[in-house]
Scaffold this motif. Structure first.
Motif, short mmCIF file in Angstrom:
data_model
loop_
_atom_site.label_atom_id
_atom_site.label_comp_id
_atom_site.label_asym_id
_atom_site.label_seq_id
_atom_site.Cartn_x
_atom_site.Cartn_y
_atom_site.Cartn_z
N HIS A 60 0.83 -1.21 0.00
CA HIS A 60 0.00 0.00 0.00
C HIS A 60 0.87 1.25 0.00
O HIS A 60 1.89 1.33 0.68
N VAL A 61 0.44 2.25 -0.77
CA VAL A 61 1.11 3.54 -0.81
C VAL A 61 0.11 4.57 -0.29
O VAL A 61 -0.99 4.71 -0.85
N PRO A 62 0.44 5.29 0.78
CA PRO A 62 -0.50 6.27 1.34
C PRO A 62 -0.83 7.40 0.37
O PRO A 62 -0.04 7.73 -0.51
N HIS A 63 -1.99 7.99 0.56
CA HIS A 63 -2.44 9.17 -0.17
C HIS A 63 -2.60 8.93 -1.67
O HIS A 63 -2.36 9.82 -2.48
N GLY A 70 -1.69 -0.25 -4.62
CA GLY A 70 -0.32 -0.09 -4.13
C GLY A 70 0.65 -0.36 -5.26
O GLY A 70 0.35 -0.09 -6.42
N VAL A 71 1.80 -0.93 -4.89
CA VAL A 71 2.82 -1.26 -5.87
C VAL A 71 3.30 -2.68 -5.64
O VAL A 71 3.15 -3.24 -4.55
N ILE A 78 9.41 -1.35 -9.90
CA ILE A 78 8.28 -1.05 -9.03
C ILE A 78 7.11 -0.65 -9.92
O ILE A 78 7.20 0.31 -10.68
N VAL A 79 6.02 -1.41 -9.83
CA VAL A 79 4.87 -1.27 -10.73
C VAL A 79 3.63 -0.89 -9.93
O VAL A 79 3.27 -1.61 -8.98
N PRO A 80 2.95 0.21 -10.28
CA PRO A 80 1.68 0.52 -9.62
C PRO A 80 0.63 -0.52 -10.00
O PRO A 80 0.63 -1.04 -11.12
N VAL A 81 -0.26 -0.82 -9.06
CA VAL A 81 -1.30 -1.83 -9.27
C VAL A 81 -2.66 -1.17 -9.10
O VAL A 81 -2.95 -0.58 -8.05
N ILE A 82 -3.50 -1.28 -10.14
CA ILE A 82 -4.82 -0.65 -10.16
C ILE A 82 -5.90 -1.72 -10.10
O ILE A 82 -5.86 -2.68 -10.87
N ASP A 83 -6.86 -1.54 -9.21
CA ASP A 83 -8.01 -2.44 -9.11
C ASP A 83 -9.06 -1.97 -10.12
O ASP A 83 -9.64 -0.88 -9.95
N LEU A 84 -9.28 -2.74 -11.17
CA LEU A 84 -10.20 -2.30 -12.22
C LEU A 84 -11.64 -2.21 -11.73
O LEU A 84 -12.39 -1.35 -12.17
#
Length: 175
Positions: A60-63, A70-71, A78-84
């Motif tokens: 998790h990455v805050p804000h 998160g990543v 380091i890859v950002p992860v998006i919940d579709l």
């Protein structure tokens, strides 16, 4: 069983990170990896897919917006992860054994980026001739349909084809 076979076949023939941008766009746009999210089937250009991973969690990455889980560390990147589901404002459900992260390469104003999108399950790989792809529907001014590049019919269902660049750019450029 069929889904696992599709994941294995795609994973075995993983596309290198630079291959997605070397191919001719007219040829590249005809083959789509499809996946399920809240019971709907979506498709993305298969040449944008770098790999498919089972869900293992993210740091998790805050804000960050709620749709950014998160990543993750992908072999040192380091890859950002998006919940579709969250990004599309769909009903939430717990992740299961079929939940996967599709790692994609996208072009945006920040340059070429690698991003993971979490979906319910991988479905199929389809080849759609360009004449079989219908333009996106006019959904009115209040709904942003810019991330939909078209619609394609297959068997007894319709697949929403996503413009992954537009979708991801809108998701990560404001983080």
């Amino acid at each position: 069983m069929q889904m696992n076979t599709a994941v294995n076949e795609i994973t075995k023939s993983t596309i290198g990170p630079n291959d997605a941008f070397a191919a001719d766009e007219t040829v590249a746009g005809s083959q789509y990896l499809t996946f399920l999210c809240a019971g709907e089937e979506y498709g993305i250009d298969i040449l944008r897919v770098q790999e498919i991973k089972g869900w293992e969690g993210a740091t998790h990455v805050p804000h960050t917006p709620a749709y950014v889980l998160g990543v993750m560390n992908l072999r040192g990147l380091i890859v950002p992860v998006i919940d579709l589901r969250t990004r599309f404002k769909l009903e939430q459900r717990p992740f299961t054994a079929s939940t996967v992260v599709i790692v994609v390469r996208v072009r945006c104003s920040l340059g070429e980026k690698t991003v993971g999108i979490v979906v319910d399950a991988v479905s199929e790989v389809y080849t759609f001739p360009s004449e079989a792809i219908l333009p996106p529907p006019d959904v009115g001014e209040r709904i942003d349909g810019s991330c939909i590049s078209g619609l394609a019919n297959t068997e007894d269902k319709m697949v929403l084809l996503l413009d992954i660049d537009t979708l991801i750019a809108a998701s990560i450029e404001n983080i």
